[in-house]
Design an enzyme around this catalytic site. Sequence first.
Site, PDB file in Angstrom:
ATOM      1  CB  SER A 137     -29.981 -52.489 -38.026  1.00  0.00           C
ATOM      2  OG  SER A 137     -29.958 -53.895 -38.242  1.00  0.00           O
TER       3      SER A 137
ATOM      4  CE1 TYR B  18     -24.802 -51.588 -40.480  1.00  0.00           C
ATOM      5  CE2 TYR B  18     -26.021 -53.379 -39.445  1.00  0.00           C
ATOM      6  CZ  TYR B  18     -25.971 -52.317 -40.324  1.00  0.00           C
ATOM      7  OH  TYR B  18     -27.090 -51.977 -41.052  1.00  0.00           O
TER       8      TYR B  18
END
Length: 247
Positions: A142, A155
């Site tokens: 990501s 995350y």
Amino acid sequence: MSTAEPRVVIVTGGSRGLGAGIVRSYLESGDLVATCARSITPEVEGWMSDPATKDRFLWMPADLAKAEDANAFVKAVVAQWKQIDVLINNAGVARDGIHSMFSDDDIDTVVDLNIKGTLYVSRAVAKRMLARRSGSIVNISSIVGLSGYRGLATYSATKAALDGLTRALSRELGSRGIVVNGIAPGYLKTEMSHGLDADQLNQIVRRTPAGRLGDPEDIARVCQFLTAPGNGYLTGQVIVVDGGLTS
């Protein structure tokens, strides 16, 4: 449907969102596709029952944070189709919140699936690919692993770890004909935009040169490129696909 020899493709976390988009792409290419998730979805049920895909699709319930589930899933794919040509490590989970207030359970949930689950599946698949001296692995990370994002510290850390895994595995496996790359998606019209309100999403769109959020198909096309049978030289790279947001 492609006339090329079908490949055996694993897409983890392929029951919804980005994962489902990647599964769909490989099925449309005529490949044999296996996926796993903790629970079944209507999309998975559709692939299992559709005459055009049911003989080329395998689904298995699995919690990849458990090594035994990851190993069992990979063994089931090999038992079904004898080999594995492509692995897309897509399964992941996010938890929002200020890090100082994060619970132990939330940290464990994100780390166990995003990092340990990817390590478990990659280990099991790499053993098969090494024996055949060929294969392609793509890790879905990501842009928040590159630039960070408030409220997504855990995350972000796990996605940055996947980029490190991509580079390390490319060195470890490259001499045996296995390429390993990563894709760092930007904000997608899926779970990536979870927790963002309309004003936040509009701000992201305004700051994105492409003028929109991404679609799963945008990422699936890059997966297809990186795992094309002719690619034996492009490896160890993390491709950012974010509409220019981080440019």
